[in-house]
Scaffold this motif. Structure first.
Motif, short mmCIF file in Angstrom:
data_model
loop_
_atom_site.label_atom_id
_atom_site.label_comp_id
_atom_site.label_asym_id
_atom_site.label_seq_id
_atom_site.Cartn_x
_atom_site.Cartn_y
_atom_site.Cartn_z
N LEU A 244 35.88 104.62 -36.27
CA LEU A 244 35.39 105.27 -35.05
C LEU A 244 36.52 105.40 -34.02
CD1 LEU A 244 33.00 106.33 -33.34
CD2 LEU A 244 32.70 103.99 -32.54
N ALA B 143 38.90 108.07 -35.08
CA ALA B 143 38.35 109.41 -34.83
C ALA B 143 38.41 109.73 -33.35
CB ALA B 143 36.91 109.48 -35.32
N PHE B 144 38.12 108.73 -32.51
CA PHE B 144 38.17 108.93 -31.06
C PHE B 144 39.59 109.27 -30.61
CE2 PHE B 144 38.80 106.95 -26.83
CZ PHE B 144 38.08 107.87 -26.09
N GLU C 61 40.46 112.73 -31.56
CA GLU C 61 39.80 113.71 -30.69
C GLU C 61 40.49 113.77 -29.33
OE1 GLU C 61 35.53 113.38 -30.45
OE2 GLU C 61 35.40 115.32 -29.42
N ARG D 91 42.17 117.20 -27.89
CA ARG D 91 41.63 117.82 -26.67
C ARG D 91 42.62 117.77 -25.50
NH1 ARG D 91 36.30 119.32 -27.05
NH2 ARG D 91 35.19 118.49 -28.85
N HIS E 247 37.35 121.56 -17.99
CA HIS E 247 36.13 120.80 -17.69
C HIS E 247 35.40 120.45 -18.99
CE1 HIS E 247 31.74 120.65 -17.01
NE2 HIS E 247 32.12 119.74 -16.13
N GLN E 248 35.28 121.44 -19.86
CA GLN E 248 34.59 121.23 -21.14
C GLN E 248 35.29 120.15 -21.98
OE1 GLN E 248 31.81 122.82 -22.63
NE2 GLN E 248 32.12 121.35 -24.27
N ASP F 83 34.84 116.73 -20.23
CA ASP F 83 33.46 116.30 -20.22
C ASP F 83 33.06 115.75 -21.59
OD1 ASP F 83 30.98 116.15 -18.62
OD2 ASP F 83 30.20 117.48 -20.18
N THR F 84 33.54 116.42 -22.63
CA THR F 84 33.26 115.95 -23.99
C THR F 84 33.97 114.63 -24.25
OG1 THR F 84 32.96 118.20 -24.79
CG2 THR F 84 33.47 116.54 -26.45
N ALA G 159 32.51 110.92 -25.27
CA ALA G 159 32.99 110.19 -26.45
C ALA G 159 33.52 108.81 -26.05
CB ALA G 159 34.08 111.00 -27.15
N ARG H 219 32.61 107.10 -23.49
CA ARG H 219 31.44 106.30 -23.11
C ARG H 219 30.75 105.73 -24.35
NH1 ARG H 219 26.21 108.86 -20.20
NH2 ARG H 219 25.27 106.95 -19.45
N ALA H 220 30.62 106.57 -25.36
CA ALA H 220 29.96 106.13 -26.59
C ALA H 220 30.77 105.04 -27.30
CB ALA H 220 29.76 107.32 -27.52
N CYS H 221 32.10 105.06 -27.09
CA CYS H 221 32.97 104.08 -27.75
C CYS H 221 33.28 102.88 -26.84
CB CYS H 221 34.29 104.74 -28.14
SG CYS H 221 34.10 105.99 -29.40
N THR I 172 33.71 112.49 -32.52
CA THR I 172 33.30 111.10 -32.30
C THR I 172 31.78 110.98 -32.24
OG1 THR I 172 35.31 110.87 -30.97
CG2 THR I 172 33.69 109.10 -30.82
N LEU J 157 30.26 111.44 -35.69
CA LEU J 157 30.52 110.25 -36.50
C LEU J 157 29.56 109.11 -36.11
CD1 LEU J 157 32.69 109.31 -38.62
CD2 LEU J 157 33.86 108.23 -36.73
#
Lengths: 134, 119
Positions: free
Chosen positions: A7, A10-11, A14, A18, A43-44, A47-48, A52, A54-56, B12, B15
Motif C-alpha cells: 500500500l 502504491a501511495f 501515486e 501526480r 486542485h484535482q 485533492d486526490t 489517498a 488520509r486513507a494511508c 491507492t 488498492l
C-alpha cells in the motif's frame, strides 16, 4: 489482509506521478485560460492525493496536500473574479508543488527534511486566503 | 459470484478497496480509473454493483453513472466520496445511487455498505 508495504509503495508511486504531473502543468501554463485549467488540474491532483494520504494515515502529507488543493482552488476563483492574483500568489503554489515533488523516494515522513519550509508555506497560503476573504 | 466494479482515479484508493473487501464472500472485483475505462470494463464484465468515486478528472462519479445507465448497465450504484455536500448527495440520489459512503475507505464501511446493498 492488507499488505501495508504494498500500500505504501502504491501511495508513493501515486504521489510521484501526480506531483510530477502538477509540476509539468504549472510549467506549461501562462495565459489566463491555460492558468484556469492548470489550477483546476492541480486542485484535482492534490485533492486526490489528500484522500489517498488520509486513507494511508499519512497525516503530515494529508494536511499539506489538502492545503495545496485548497490554495489551487482559491487561485482559480481569484483568477475568475480578478481579485488577489499576482505573480507572488501563483509562485506560492509553484513552491508548494516543488516541495511536494521533493518528497519523492522517501519511505516515511517524507516531508521531515523540509518540515519547516512546508509549515511556513502553508501558513502564508492560509494567510493569503483569509486576507482575500476579508 | 457477484461482480463489483470499483471506479476511482486513485490507485491507492482502488488498492485499499480491494484489500478491505471481505474475503469470506464470493466477490469478483474489477477496477477502472476513469470514465472511458469504466464504460469499457462495465460492458466487458456486466457488474452487479458499481462503486464510484465522486471527484474524478473529466467526468465525476455521477456523470459516469449516467453514462453507465445510458449504456444499459443495471448495476446497483454506490458513491464513495470525501465530498458529502448536500448538492453532491442530491445529485447522486437523482442519478439512482442506492448508497453513499464517506471516505476514507475502511473495511468496516465496505462491509456495512455490502450488507445495506444486499437488502
Amino acid at each position: 489482509m492488507l499488505n501495508v508495504a504494498g500500500l505504501q509503495q502504491a501511495f508513493c508511486q501515486e504521489c510521484r506521478e501526480r506531483t510530477q504531473r502538477a509540476l509539468m502543468i504549472l510549467g506549461e501554463s501562462t495565459d489566463p485560460a491555460a492558468l484556469r485549467l492548470c489550477y483546476d488540474q492541480i486542485h484535482q491532483e492534490f485533492d486526490t492525493l489528500y484522500g489517498a494520504a488520509r486513507a494511508c494515515n499519512r497525516t503530515t502529507l494529508e494536511s499539506f496536500f489538502r492545503a495545496l488543493a485548497q490554495y489551487a482552488r482559491f487561485l482559480r476563483v481569484a483568477l475568475a473574479d480578478g481579485s488577489g492574483l499576482n505573480y507572488k500568489a501563483h509562485d506560492l503554489l509553484r513552491q508548494g508543488v516543488v516541495l511536494a515533488n521533493a518528497c519523492e523516494g522517501r519511505e516515511d515522513h517524507c516531508l521531515s527534511e523540509s518540515a519547516g519550509a512546508v509549515a511556513a508555506l502553508m501558513s502564508v497560503m492560509k494567510q493569503k486566503m483569509e486576507t482575500a476573504r476579508g | 459470484m457477484k461482480k463489483i466494479l470499483i471506479i476511482d482515479d486513485s490507485t491507492t484508493s482502488r488498492l485499499l478497496f480491494k484489500a478491505y473487501m471481505p474475503k469470506d464472500e464470493a466477490y469478483e472485483v474489477h477496477e477502472a480509473s476513469d470514465y472511458h475505462s469504466a464504460l469499457a470494463k462495465a460492458s466487458e464484465t456486466d457488474p452487479d454493483l458499481v462503486v464510484l468515486d465522486y471527484n474524478m478528472p473529466d467526468y465525476n462519479g455521477v456523470e459516469t453513472a449516467f453514462a453507465l445507465r445510458a449504456a444499459g448497465s443495471k448495476a446497483k450504484l454506490v458513491l464513495f466520496t470525501a465530498n458529502t455536500q448536500q448538492s453532491v448527495v442530491d445529485a447522486a440520489m437523482a442519478a439512482g445511487f442506492v448508497d453513499i459512503v464517506e471516505k476514507p475507505i475502511t473495511a468496516e464501511k465496505i462491509k456495512a455498505m455490502l450488507e445495506r446493498v444486499a437488502q
